[in-house]
Write an enzyme that holds these catalytic residues in place. Structure first.
Site, mmCIF file in Angstrom:
data_model
loop_
_atom_site.group_PDB
_atom_site.id
_atom_site.type_symbol
_atom_site.label_atom_id
_atom_site.label_comp_id
_atom_site.label_asym_id
_atom_site.label_seq_id
_atom_site.Cartn_x
_atom_site.Cartn_y
_atom_site.Cartn_z
ATOM 1 N N GLU A 252 -6.140 7.432 -1.454
ATOM 2 C CA GLU A 252 -6.228 6.281 -0.449
ATOM 3 C C GLU A 252 -6.780 4.856 -1.334
ATOM 4 O OE1 GLU A 252 -4.299 4.899 2.728
ATOM 5 O OE2 GLU A 252 -4.582 7.072 1.948
ATOM 6 N N HIS B 15 1.507 4.390 -2.948
ATOM 7 C CA HIS B 15 1.584 5.865 -2.716
ATOM 8 C C HIS B 15 2.797 6.467 -3.329
ATOM 9 C CE1 HIS B 15 -1.831 6.801 -0.179
ATOM 10 N NE2 HIS B 15 -1.413 5.761 0.859
ATOM 11 N N HIS C 188 0.989 -1.352 0.013
ATOM 12 C CA HIS C 188 0.218 -0.120 -0.052
ATOM 13 C C HIS C 188 0.794 1.327 0.185
ATOM 14 C CE1 HIS C 188 -3.433 2.660 1.464
ATOM 15 N NE2 HIS C 188 -2.355 3.150 2.083
ATOM 16 N N GLU C 189 1.961 1.275 0.925
ATOM 17 C CA GLU C 189 2.704 2.222 1.044
ATOM 18 C C GLU C 189 3.632 2.463 -0.157
ATOM 19 O OE1 GLU C 189 2.165 4.713 3.150
ATOM 20 O OE2 GLU C 189 1.121 3.097 4.312
#
Length: 305
Positions: free
Chosen positions: A234, A161, A157-158
């Site tokens: 997100e 980003h 997930h990071e």
């Protein structure tokens, strides 16, 4: 006691906001004179040179957000106590480095710095001024309580980003918002000073008071816009995490975060938008949330299949 502490914290943030704007106004006046932009406001009458005013506001509006972006890694390390892993000392740190390296390679970005910050709550964040010079950090609590597949999903997930360029995008959006907050606040201040208070001798105290008041109100409204973009971003990071680590693992990680929602989340304001977890808010406060509700994110992943 917790309510009183939160109320005091909110008051301190408002006072800091006002103090910052006073400092900006002072610096702005000096800079206008030095750069020759002091003609944006007529000494008499209500006319404004809107073109010069917009340029001035854009310079200051983007300067703050871009400066924050360029020092984001340093600030993140200082504010969270993140310890960057340069040489792994344990097999867990070795696994963490190898996992991030693998995910970064799959996402097509350079290997970011990897760190661990001392916090009981399960959280993680990514920051950095560009996708090839980033920092990915996880909390000690997350490493201790999450399974390897769940940790990998959080890291994915990071990395999502970073690969999506979210740090730069949010900084640019903040710069645009800052520009128009300053622009319209000064138009409002000039109107109050010249039209309502009939001041014809340069800028009076009404201009400064009205400008600060307008910046406060417009700044709150602008925060809602920025947070809306943050929530959209997100979902994209969750989607990237699902592609890199698997949809089931991404859902499992979010469900684990959901099970720990009673644990207070302590993350510096500058990093909240880039963490995987955020404090649960009321309906109205939800307009200022950097993250969508976890149940909505889980449902979006389920529909993704």
């Amino acid at each position: 006691m917790l309510y009183r502490e939160e109320k005091l914290y909110t008051m301190m943030r408002i006072l800091l906001f006002l103090a910052t704007n006073l400092a900006v106004l002072l610096i702005a006046s000096i800079t206008l004179s030095l750069l020759g932009f002091n003609g944006f406001m007529a000494a008499n009458g209500v006319d404004l040179d809107l073109q010069q005013l917009l340029v001035f506001c854009a310079v200051f509006g983007f300067a703050g957000s871009l400066f924050s972006l360029f020092i984001s890694k340093w600030m993140a390390k200082m504010s969270t106590g993140t310890e960057v892993i340069s040489q792994p000392r344990t097999r867990h740190e070795q696994w963490l480095l190898q996992t991030v390296e693998e995910l970064a390679r799959e996402a097509g970005i350079k290997m970011p710095e990897v760190g661990i910050f001392p916090a009981y709550e399960a959280n993680a964040f990514a920051t950095g001024w560009n996708r090839n010079d980033a920092l990915v950090a996880v909390s000690q609590g997350l490493l201790e309580r999450f399974s390897p597949d769940e940790v990998r999903a959080v890291l994915a997930h990071e990395i999502g980003h970073v690969a999506n360029g979210d740090m730069v995008t949010l900084a640019l959006i903040q710069g645009v918002v800052n520009t128009f907050v300053m622009f319209f606040a000064r138009i409002f201040g000039n109107f109050v000073d010249k039209v309502i208070f009939k001041n014809e001798e340069g800028r009076g105290i009404a201009f400064y008071v009205a400008t600060i008041f307008a910046e406060l109100i417009l700044g709150i409204l602008a925060s809602m816009i920025v947070m809306w973009f943050s929530r959209r971003r997100e979902y994209r990071a969750d989607d990237a995490g699902a592609r890199l680590a698997g949809t089931r693992s991404m859902i499992a990680a979010l469900q684990r975060l959901q099970a720990e929602q009673g644990v207070p989340v302590h993350m510096p304001d500058s990093l909240t938008a880039f963490g995987i977890n955020a404090a649960k808010k009321t309906t109205f406060a939800g307009l200022f949330m950097s993250h969508p509700p976890l149940e909505d994110r889980i449902e979006a992943l389920r529909q993704r299949g």
